[in-house]
Scaffold this motif. Structure first.
Motif, PDB file in Angstrom:
ATOM      1  N   ASP A  75      42.976  40.194  45.610  1.00 20.28           N
ATOM      2  CA  ASP A  75      42.518  38.812  45.573  1.00 20.28           C
ATOM      3  C   ASP A  75      41.201  38.668  46.349  1.00 20.28           C
ATOM      4  O   ASP A  75      41.099  39.103  47.508  1.00 20.28           O
TER       5      ASP A  75
ATOM      6  N   HIS B  88      35.943  42.243  27.747  1.00 23.47           N
ATOM      7  CA  HIS B  88      36.101  41.185  28.744  1.00 23.47           C
ATOM      8  C   HIS B  88      35.475  39.934  28.136  1.00 23.47           C
ATOM      9  O   HIS B  88      34.425  40.018  27.499  1.00 23.47           O
TER      10      HIS B  88
ATOM     11  N   LEU C 174      33.826  43.524  34.647  1.00 21.51           N
ATOM     12  CA  LEU C 174      33.520  44.892  34.207  1.00 21.51           C
ATOM     13  C   LEU C 174      32.506  45.585  35.097  1.00 21.51           C
ATOM     14  O   LEU C 174      31.997  46.654  34.757  1.00 21.51           O
TER      15      LEU C 174
ATOM     16  N   ASN D  82      29.334  44.620  36.440  1.00 21.50           N
ATOM     17  CA  ASN D  82      27.884  44.656  36.221  1.00 21.50           C
ATOM     18  C   ASN D  82      27.084  44.561  37.518  1.00 21.50           C
ATOM     19  O   ASN D  82      26.009  45.163  37.626  1.00 21.50           O
TER      20      ASN D  82
ATOM     21  N   GLU E 215      38.525  42.884  42.133  1.00 22.77           N
ATOM     22  CA  GLU E 215      38.981  42.358  40.836  1.00 22.77           C
ATOM     23  C   GLU E 215      40.504  42.342  40.864  1.00 22.77           C
ATOM     24  O   GLU E 215      41.137  43.278  41.353  1.00 22.77           O
TER      25      GLU E 215
HETATM   26  C1  LIG Z   1      33.553  35.560  34.988  1.00 22.94           C
HETATM   27  S1  LIG Z   1      34.451  37.017  35.253  1.00 22.94           S
HETATM   28  C2  LIG Z   1      33.285  38.079  36.041  1.00 22.94           C
HETATM   29  C3  LIG Z   1      32.561  38.978  35.081  1.00 22.94           C
HETATM   30  C4  LIG Z   1      31.540  39.883  35.711  1.00 22.94           C
HETATM   31  N1  LIG Z   1      30.425  39.129  36.251  1.00 22.94           N
HETATM   32  C5  LIG Z   1      31.019  40.904  34.678  1.00 22.94           C
HETATM   33  O1  LIG Z   1      29.812  40.867  34.347  1.00 22.94           O
HETATM   34  O2  LIG Z   1      31.821  41.678  34.170  1.00 22.94           O
HETATM   35  C6  LIG Z   1      35.540  36.586  36.556  1.00 22.94           C
HETATM   36  C7  LIG Z   1      36.525  37.683  36.941  1.00 22.94           C
HETATM   37  O3  LIG Z   1      37.216  37.276  38.116  1.00 22.94           O
HETATM   38  C8  LIG Z   1      38.526  37.809  38.065  1.00 22.94           C
HETATM   39  N2  LIG Z   1      39.320  37.008  39.018  1.00 22.94           N
HETATM   40  C9  LIG Z   1      39.782  35.756  38.865  1.00 22.94           C
HETATM   41  N3  LIG Z   1      40.392  35.330  39.991  1.00 22.94           N
HETATM   42  C10 LIG Z   1      40.298  36.331  40.892  1.00 22.94           C
HETATM   43  C11 LIG Z   1      40.706  36.491  42.245  1.00 22.94           C
HETATM   44  N4  LIG Z   1      41.338  35.509  42.899  1.00 22.94           N
HETATM   45  N5  LIG Z   1      40.423  37.644  42.872  1.00 22.94           N
HETATM   46  C12 LIG Z   1      39.779  38.653  42.220  1.00 22.94           C
HETATM   47  N6  LIG Z   1      39.369  38.563  40.941  1.00 22.94           N
HETATM   48  C13 LIG Z   1      39.614  37.418  40.279  1.00 22.94           C
HETATM   49  C14 LIG Z   1      38.928  37.682  36.617  1.00 22.94           C
HETATM   50  O4  LIG Z   1      39.955  38.591  36.266  1.00 22.94           O
HETATM   51  C15 LIG Z   1      37.587  37.977  35.898  1.00 22.94           C
HETATM   52  O5  LIG Z   1      37.506  39.330  35.513  1.00 22.94           O
END
Ligand SMILES: C[S@@+](CC[C@H](N)C(=O)[O-])C[C@H]1O[C@@H](n2cnc3c(N)ncnc32)[C@H](O)[C@@H]1O
Length: 292
Positions: free
Chosen positions: A25, A220, A251, A253, A269
């Motif tokens: 988290d 994703h 993923l 980036n 993540e």
């Molecule tokens: C908008 S995406 C990010 C994508 C990233 N910028 C990329 O280019 O691949 C948000 C991510 O946050 C993760 N996520 C959501 N809540 C979370 C938490 N509390 N702790 C860690 N990861 C979390 C989701 O699984 C998701 O993959």
């Protein structure tokens, strides 16, 4: 960094420029970081717009979502160095146009809004407006966006990147992401233009790569192109980056950008499949098997 961190899921390129990945988290890991230990955070949290992630439920009541946003931004603010940067990418959707502004307001008690950048995913430039120096043969329309069919909304071709900083006085390396002058007479006219570079401004055209298979090439629902975090980190100033973080890694980036720039990185993540994919990509990039 901190001795209170759990064991990482993976460490890539062990050593002074290592990239550490945590399954867990974001808030929990942020709370374990030492105060002032992060130079820059580049991240795109979930936008709470009902996106279908594998694990995360993107449909919380708005008040709950914004309270959570304030909580994790407060931890970023604590963990950032005094001249650090949080580059916070948020988009919206036409039927819910306030999301990005609400997120920025939730961050406001904790950090200064120093710059507002616009990530332009697609743009149309009319030939007659581009000027002779652009040498366009025709009008130009480039980039990708999710088309909507609507009698009241235009297609949404941009997202925000809010540049939040602890005191509003973080120096930025404008020319590191600068652009060439179109009119070369400016190179002589402006002392600062000696290197044929001017500030890019706050509209950043960064299209997604064209892909054939989403499942295979981008498994994703909500990523940003690696060029986006790379430009953020260059703007912050690569030589001032002691430790970069993305608490919502997806993923990976931001990790790929940190790997390309040779700076230490920590990513979090909650979904194991996304995290595994991120680690695979960063390992491939560091081994020269994935061009970035
Ligand atoms: C908008 S995406 C990010 C994508 C990233 N910028 C990329 O280019 O691949 C948000 C991510 O946050 C993760 N996520 C959501 N809540 C979370 C938490 N509390 N702790 C860690 N990861 C979390 C989701 O699984 C998701 O993959």
């Amino acid at each position: 960094m901190s001795s209170r961190l759990p064991s990482p899921f993976a460490v890539v390129r062990p050593g002074p420029h290592e990239l550490r990945f945590y399954l867990g988290d974001a808030l929990d890991i942020l709370q374990r970081l030492d105060a002032g230990s992060l130079s820059a955070v580049v991240t795109s949290p979930p936008y709470n717009l009902g996106i279908r992630y594998r694990t995360f439920d993107d449909d919380a009541p708005r008040a709950e979502y914004l309270e959570w946003t304030g909580a994790w931004v407060a931890e970023v603010a604590r963990a950032l160095s005094p001249q650090g940067s949080l580059f916070l990418n948020v988009g919206g959707k036409p039927t819910d146009p306030w999301t990005a502004f609400d997120v920025a307001q939730a961050a406001r008690p904790h950090l200064h809004l120093q710059n507002t950048l616009h990530w332009v995913k697609s743009i149309a430039i009319d030939r007659d407006l581009a000027g002779a120096n652009a040498h366009l043969d025709d009008d130009l329309a480039v980039g990708h966006y999710k088309p909507i069919n609507s009698p009241r909304f235009v297609n949404d071709c941009h997202e925000f990147i809010f540049h939040f900083t602890p005191r509003g006085d973080t120096p930025v390396d404008r020319l590191a992401v600068g652009v060439k002058y179109q009119d070369k007479s400016n190179v002589e006219r402006w002392a600062s233009a000696g290197k044929d570079r001017r500030c890019r401004g706050n509209t950043w055209f960064i299209p997604y790569d064209t892909i054939q298979s989403r499942d295979r090439e981008r498994p994703h629902p909500a990523t940003f192109p690696v060029r986006l975090p790379e430009q953020c980190l260059r703007l912050h100033g690569v030589d001032r980056l002691q430790l970069v973080m993305d608490p919502f890694l997806g993923l990976g980036n931001t990790a790929l950008a940190a790997a390309a720039l040779g700076v230490p990185f920590i990513g979090v993540e909650m979904d194991e499949a996304y995290l595994r994919e991120a680690v695979d990509r960063v390992e491939a990039a560091c081994a020269g098997r994935l061009p970035i």
